[in-house]
Scaffold this motif. Structure first.
Motif, PDB file in Angstrom:
ATOM      1  N   ILE B  11       0.677  -1.068   0.239  1.00 18.09           N
ATOM      2  CA  ILE B  11      -0.080  -0.080  -0.084  1.00 18.09           C
ATOM      3  C   ILE B  11       0.752   1.282  -0.038  1.00 18.09           C
ATOM      4  N   GLU B  12       1.673   1.422   0.872  1.00 15.29           N
ATOM      5  CA  GLU B  12       2.770   2.371   1.019  1.00 15.29           C
ATOM      6  C   GLU B  12       3.485   2.606  -0.451  1.00 15.29           C
ATOM      7  N   ALA B  13       3.871   1.545  -1.077  1.00 14.12           N
ATOM      8  CA  ALA B  13       4.501   1.749  -2.359  1.00 14.12           C
ATOM      9  C   ALA B  13       3.539   2.175  -3.583  1.00 14.12           C
ATOM     10  N   LEU B  14       2.331   1.464  -3.551  1.00 18.05           N
ATOM     11  CA  LEU B  14       1.564   1.971  -4.193  1.00 18.05           C
ATOM     12  C   LEU B  14       1.113   3.307  -4.438  1.00 18.05           C
ATOM     13  N   LEU B  15       0.949   3.849  -3.132  1.00 18.53           N
ATOM     14  CA  LEU B  15       0.582   5.268  -2.920  1.00 18.53           C
ATOM     15  C   LEU B  15       1.567   5.960  -3.343  1.00 18.53           C
ATOM     16  N   PHE B  16       2.789   5.825  -3.080  1.00 18.57           N
ATOM     17  CA  PHE B  16       3.908   6.666  -3.346  1.00 18.57           C
ATOM     18  C   PHE B  16       3.847   6.697  -5.005  1.00 18.57           C
ATOM     19  N   ALA B  17       3.763   5.665  -5.629  1.00 20.65           N
ATOM     20  CA  ALA B  17       4.032   5.771  -6.897  1.00 20.65           C
ATOM     21  C   ALA B  17       2.875   6.145  -7.744  1.00 20.65           C
ATOM     22  N   ALA B  18       1.616   6.214  -7.247  1.00 17.01           N
ATOM     23  CA  ALA B  18       0.579   6.502  -7.838  1.00 17.01           C
ATOM     24  C   ALA B  18       0.625   8.076  -8.569  1.00 17.01           C
ATOM     25  N   ALA B  19      -0.205   8.132  -9.599  1.00 14.91           N
ATOM     26  CA  ALA B  19      -0.019   9.507  -9.841  1.00 14.91           C
ATOM     27  C   ALA B  19      -0.966  10.338  -9.675  1.00 14.91           C
ATOM     28  N   GLU B  20      -2.145   9.825  -8.788  1.00 18.75           N
ATOM     29  CA  GLU B  20      -3.280  10.391  -8.352  1.00 18.75           C
ATOM     30  C   GLU B  20      -3.665   9.936  -7.114  1.00 18.75           C
ATOM     31  N   PRO B  21      -4.523  10.640  -6.309  1.00 19.44           N
ATOM     32  CA  PRO B  21      -5.161   9.711  -5.104  1.00 19.44           C
ATOM     33  C   PRO B  21      -5.685   8.370  -5.413  1.00 19.44           C
ATOM     34  N   VAL B  22      -5.268   7.344  -4.676  1.00 21.34           N
ATOM     35  CA  VAL B  22      -5.905   5.796  -4.772  1.00 21.34           C
ATOM     36  C   VAL B  22      -7.292   5.697  -4.006  1.00 21.34           C
ATOM     37  N   ALA B  23      -8.217   5.221  -4.701  1.00 21.51           N
ATOM     38  CA  ALA B  23      -9.374   5.080  -4.004  1.00 21.51           C
ATOM     39  C   ALA B  23      -9.314   3.705  -2.998  1.00 21.51           C
ATOM     40  N   GLU B  24     -10.029   3.600  -1.900  1.00 19.85           N
ATOM     41  CA  GLU B  24      -9.703   2.376  -1.130  1.00 19.85           C
ATOM     42  C   GLU B  24     -10.111   1.085  -1.813  1.00 19.85           C
ATOM     43  N   GLU B  25     -11.117   1.196  -2.758  1.00 13.86           N
ATOM     44  CA  GLU B  25     -11.697  -0.041  -3.265  1.00 13.86           C
ATOM     45  C   GLU B  25     -10.544  -0.426  -4.307  1.00 13.86           C
ATOM     46  N   VAL B  26      -9.579   0.457  -4.954  1.00 14.06           N
ATOM     47  CA  VAL B  26      -8.713   0.072  -5.711  1.00 14.06           C
ATOM     48  C   VAL B  26      -7.713  -0.549  -5.162  1.00 14.06           C
ATOM     49  N   LEU B  27      -7.388  -0.314  -3.768  1.00 17.03           N
ATOM     50  CA  LEU B  27      -6.273  -0.950  -3.071  1.00 17.03           C
ATOM     51  C   LEU B  27      -6.834  -2.192  -2.704  1.00 17.03           C
ATOM     52  N   SER B  28      -8.248  -2.247  -2.356  1.00 20.88           N
ATOM     53  CA  SER B  28      -8.674  -3.563  -1.965  1.00 20.88           C
ATOM     54  C   SER B  28      -8.483  -4.633  -3.066  1.00 20.88           C
ATOM     55  N   LEU B  29      -8.738  -4.178  -4.254  1.00 16.57           N
ATOM     56  CA  LEU B  29      -8.540  -4.957  -5.661  1.00 16.57           C
ATOM     57  C   LEU B  29      -7.254  -5.590  -5.798  1.00 16.57           C
TER      58      LEU B  29
END
Lengths: 256, 194, 194
Positions: B11-29
């Motif tokens: 999660i930490e890495a995904l949010l760091f690398a994401a180009a925009e805010p990431v929704a919780e549902e996307v993280l869950s997927l």
């Protein structure tokens, strides 16, 4: 070479593709050398030359623009092979021995092999965008402008000079210039016109209350100009007996 | 991804690398059914609280952002070269030569009212500052130059400013010929200068 | 900036906000004289070790990047790096290990003329650049790698090139006359390069 290397082979001939797999003749040599499965430094150049020549002549058709480099190498290897098999001719200046030529080829093979390994190692590293990812949302901090004023001491002093000048120019009134005008001269002379029967010195007609300086000089000039005006109008006559002599005037048609 | 620790790292890495805010549902997927994304996000947000970077909710998703209180430290100053108006330069010169001086006195010397921004500009440049008040009606501010002024103009102290005589010798007080008169009013009006 | 804690937070924020490596000198400038930037960086790097995001030295600076072991979990959303041709990879390696190097020297090492687009591709990727000219006949351009190359390939500096010490020990980083002066007609054009 032989007809087998016809230059007009079709573009996608399979035998052309055989060479397309190699990055040049040294790369092909390196690939063949690896088949010998010995340390590159110890590889038999003679055997390698044979392998290469066999490979090239095994190609039935060859597109010449691709194959030129490979053919040059084949010719060179054939030459090297003959040098290696025959005793060295009596030493000729600047001509490397067969062993030196073979050593140079060893060196080239090792160098290219090293670079190929290095390239592979680079690609196997931790690549940005493949293995690790940078910050996806870099933040930019709007820079704050810090003004820097360019002003030299000279600019400052000049400005003070300007101020100083302006300050003093205010108390410094430019005095109204006083002078005796042509109109003044005409008005003054008019009272005498018709009453001067005898030749009289112009200086005698100057206004009485004459100060010195500019006012006096302007009175002389204006009175003289006035006499010229009156003479032109035929109301008085003028006469000067010698250069720089006194100017004399009398009423028109005077006694003299 | 096996354990909770790994989930947290992803999660930490995904949010760091994401180009925009990431929704919780996307993280869950991305993490699969086993992961308790809200709990993981809460843990991560708590971890980053008080650090230079915070995990914050924004636009329906989660995003890393630099801590708001650091904004002044993160902003970069950029030097912008500006010119000074003639009025400002003259005002600076008057203050330099006549300090301490009030605004009214500056105006009297320059013979013109001070524009709104003139003193502000000089203040911003760090060359003048108010220093105390004049004990006169209205108790106007006194203006003086700063040490920064001396530094900028390469002066050791205010005594190094050239005097009026020196300015004249340098031709900075010269005035062109004016009228044809026998007596020069310049000499008459400024006898003390000579 | 008051204390060391604030300094640490500012460095963290600065590096987190940047998409590219930030040089230590830049950080020192931003933090002022009092800050021991190397110590702060070491502390920060240690703090992030084992997390989803790591602080690493790349291309002469410091940058946050996701942990390499998480690549499989992160990759699916990202386009895989565009494949590089063998020629491009080899050319890049030759430039990286032998820089500064001329085009003729690259061709001599690889034993083949550079294809039209090969250097262009590397230039476009921002991994190589020309740097000055060789003082030899024809004054050919020298080619070198960029900081961006180091960053992209996960290298702190050129000393971290894989196997560079072994290659140097084996004498394989010198482009000897044997490479440049044999039969190859292309190399004959630049005999004075070495």
């Amino acid at each position: 070479m032989t007809d087998d290397f016809a230059a007009d082979a079709p573009r996608d001939a399979p035998l052309v593709l055989e060479l397309d797999g190699y990055e040049g003749p040294i790369d092909l040599l390196l690939a063949l050398a690896r088949e010998q499965k010995v340390d590159l430094g110890k590889i038999s150049i003679l055997a390698l030359a044979d392998q290469y020549l066999a490979f090239i002549s095994g190609l039935h058709r060859l597109r010449l623009e691709i194959a030129a480099d490979y053919l040059v190498m084949a010719a060179w290897l054939a030459y090297l092979k003959s040098r290696l098999l025959l005793p060295d001719p009596p030493a000729v200046d600047d001509e490397p021995s067969a062993e030196e030529l073979a050593a140079a080829l060893h060196q080239r093979l090792q160098l290219l092999a090293a670079m190929q390994r290095a390239g592979a190692a680079l690609m196997a590293g931790t690549l940005l965008g493949r293995d690790v990812f940078p910050r996806g949302q870099p933040e930019e901090f709007a820079p704050v402008d810090r003004p820097v004023y360019e002003l030299s001491l000279f600019d400052l002093l000049s400005a003070y000079g300007t101020t100083h000048r302006r300050q003093h120019a205010q108390v410094l009134t430019i005095m109204a210039t006083e002078f005796y005008s042509l109109d003044d001269g005409l008005r003054h002379l008019a009272q005498y016109v018709g009453h001067v029967p005898e030749w009289s010195d112009l200086m005698g007609f100057l206004p009485a209350e004459l100060r010195d300086g500019v006012f006096r000089r302007s009175a002389v000039a204006s009175t003289f100009a006035a006499t010229l005006e009156l003479a032109r109008a035929g109301r008085i006559e003028l006469r000067q007996e010698r250069p720089f002599g006194p100017l004399l005037l009398r009423s028109a048609g005077g006694a003299g | 991804m096996s354990g909770r620790g790994d989930d947290l790292r992803v999660i930490e890495a995904l949010l760091f690398a994401a180009a925009e805010p990431v929704a919780e549902e996307v993280l869950s997927l991305r993490l699969g059914d086993g992961a308790d994304v809200p709990a993981l996000l809460a843990e991560l947000a708590a971890f980053y609280e008080g650090r230079g970077v915070n995990l914050v909710r924004r636009g329906g998703g989660w995003v890393f952002a630099t801590a708001p209180d650091l904004a002044p430290a993160l902003r970069q100053e950029r030097a912008v070269v500006r010119g000074l108006s003639r009025a400002a330069v003259e005002t600076l010169a008057v203050i330099a030569y006549h300090q301490p001086i009030t605004r009214a006195e500056i105006e009297a010397i320059r013979g013109v009212a001070l524009g709104r921004g003139t003193l502000d500009r000089l203040l911003e440049a760090g060359w003048v500052r108010p220093k105390g008040r004049r004990e006169s009606p209205g108790r106007p501010l006194n203006w003086v130059t700063t040490p920064n002024f001396l530094t900028h103009f390469g002066l050791g102290d205010l005594r190094e400013l050239p005097g009026v005589d020196e300015l004249r010798a340098a031709g900075l007080l010269e005035i062109g010929p004016t009228v044809l008169t026998d007596h020069d009013p310049r000499t008459a009006e400024t006898p003390a200068d000579e």
